[in-house]
Enzyme design. Structure first.
Site, PDB file in Angstrom:
ATOM      1  N   ASP A   9      -3.827 -43.064 -62.770  1.00 58.76           N
ATOM      2  CA  ASP A   9      -2.836 -42.268 -62.068  1.00 58.76           C
ATOM      3  C   ASP A   9      -1.596 -43.161 -61.939  1.00 58.76           C
ATOM      4  O   ASP A   9      -1.695 -44.388 -62.072  1.00 58.76           O
ATOM      5  CB  ASP A   9      -3.388 -41.880 -60.688  1.00 58.76           C
ATOM      6  CG  ASP A   9      -2.345 -41.216 -59.831  1.00 58.76           C
ATOM      7  OD1 ASP A   9      -1.736 -40.238 -60.285  1.00 58.76           O
ATOM      8  OD2 ASP A   9      -2.111 -41.706 -58.695  1.00 58.76           O
ATOM      9  N   ASP A  11       1.625 -42.552 -59.473  1.00 61.28           N
ATOM     10  CA  ASP A  11       2.177 -42.684 -58.115  1.00 61.28           C
ATOM     11  C   ASP A  11       1.102 -43.188 -57.151  1.00 61.28           C
ATOM     12  O   ASP A  11       0.102 -42.517 -56.917  1.00 61.28           O
ATOM     13  CB  ASP A  11       2.681 -41.321 -57.608  1.00 61.28           C
ATOM     14  CG  ASP A  11       3.785 -40.735 -58.464  1.00 61.28           C
ATOM     15  OD1 ASP A  11       4.667 -41.491 -58.905  1.00 61.28           O
ATOM     16  OD2 ASP A  11       3.769 -39.508 -58.697  1.00 61.28           O
TER      17      ASP A  11
HETATM   18  C1  BG6 Z   1       1.818 -36.810 -58.328  1.00 61.81           C
HETATM   19  C2  BG6 Z   1       2.057 -37.102 -56.860  1.00 61.81           C
HETATM   20  O1  BG6 Z   1       1.635 -38.010 -59.014  1.00 61.81           O
HETATM   21  O2  BG6 Z   1       2.928 -36.115 -58.877  1.00 61.81           O
HETATM   22  C3  BG6 Z   1       2.359 -35.815 -56.129  1.00 61.81           C
HETATM   23  O3  BG6 Z   1       0.916 -37.725 -56.310  1.00 61.81           O
HETATM   24  C4  BG6 Z   1       3.541 -35.116 -56.783  1.00 61.81           C
HETATM   25  O4  BG6 Z   1       2.622 -36.099 -54.770  1.00 61.81           O
HETATM   26  C5  BG6 Z   1       3.236 -34.867 -58.253  1.00 61.81           C
HETATM   27  O5  BG6 Z   1       3.794 -33.868 -56.127  1.00 61.81           O
HETATM   28  C6  BG6 Z   1       4.390 -34.209 -59.003  1.00 61.81           C
HETATM   29  O6  BG6 Z   1       5.464 -35.112 -59.089  1.00 61.81           O
HETATM   30  P1  BG6 Z   1       6.899 -34.782 -59.656  1.00 61.81           P
HETATM   31  O7  BG6 Z   1       7.499 -36.139 -59.887  1.00 61.81           O
HETATM   32  O8  BG6 Z   1       6.732 -33.999 -60.923  1.00 61.81           O
HETATM   33  O9  BG6 Z   1       7.603 -34.001 -58.607  1.00 61.81           O
HETATM   34 MG    MG Z   2      -1.382 -40.964 -56.944  1.00 61.64          MG
END
Ligand code: BG6
Ligand code: MG
Length: 211
Positions: A9, A11
């Protein structure tokens, strides 16, 4: 267990962009007068941008149109990308950098499995734009975690079976997605104690004990 591939993963695992997601959603929620805190933010980990917004709006007493919701998501993403724009290679910790190099030296295939559509931008900012063997992200899936789609895509991209890959996650939704897809899962951060996880990591480099 000897794995052939590891799927990370992004984030909250490779970098601390989970904090920027929180700050950007918090700014939007405050503007709209909706209660939102770090505990509630944990529910957003791993789920898509629009699903995250829906979870935030559950605490609102107002009903919003689809157009308004799309504008809110855009507003959050604009602020989020401003925060991402300040990131640099300094935002890749030594613990993560050294561990990734050690895993690569072991001959493992390394991939990203993230729900985020900002994945390419983030990887570029932290100097990992060309590092991974494959990237499956929010731009190539139709269902976000806890659906296993993004991890199955990542495994397919590196040409390995789920049973030969380990997923690394900080979200309960991500642990569920990994296990549902037939992957072992190493959990850290918010999901560290998740009983469905195969391994529980105090820090990223603990991975080296299990591969
Ligand atoms: C995930 C996060 O990696 O990405 C979520 O944990 C987030 O919190 C999701 O909503 C979507 O991210 P983005 O950058 O496309 O808005
Ligand atoms: Mg994450």
């Amino acid at each position: 267990m000897s794995y052939k591939g590891i799927i990370f993963d992004l984030d909250g695992v490779i970098c601390s962009t989970d904090e920027y997601h929180y700050q950007a959603w918090k700014a939007l929620a405050d503007r709209l007068g909706i209660p939102f805190d770090r505990e509630r933010n944990n529910l957003l980990r791993g789920v898509s941008r629009m699903q995250s917004l829906e979870i935030i709006l559950e605490k609102s007493d107002k009903a919003y149109s689809e157009e308004e919701k799309a504008a809110f998501a855009e507003e959050k993403n604009t602020l989020y990308r401003q925060l991402l724009g300040q990131m640099s290679t300094k935002d890749l910790s030594d613990d993560v950098k050294d561990t990734l190099q050690a895993l690569r030296a072991q001959g493992l295939k390394l991939a990203i499995g993230s729900s985020s559509k900002n994945t390419p931008f983030i990887l570029e900012r932290i100097g990992l734009g060309d590092f991974f063997d494959a990237v499956a992200d929010g731009n190539c899936i139709t269902r976000s975690k806890p659906d296993p789609e993004v991890f199955l895509k990542a495994a397919e991209f590196i040409g390995e079976n789920p049973g030969d890959c380990l997923v690394v996650e900080d979200a309960h939704a991500g642990v569920e997605a990994a296990r549902g897809g037939g992957f072992d899962c190493a959990a850290m951060g918010d999901a560290k104690e998740d009983p469905r996880a195969t391994y529980h990591l105090e820090k990223f480099s603990d991975l080296l004990k299990y591969v």
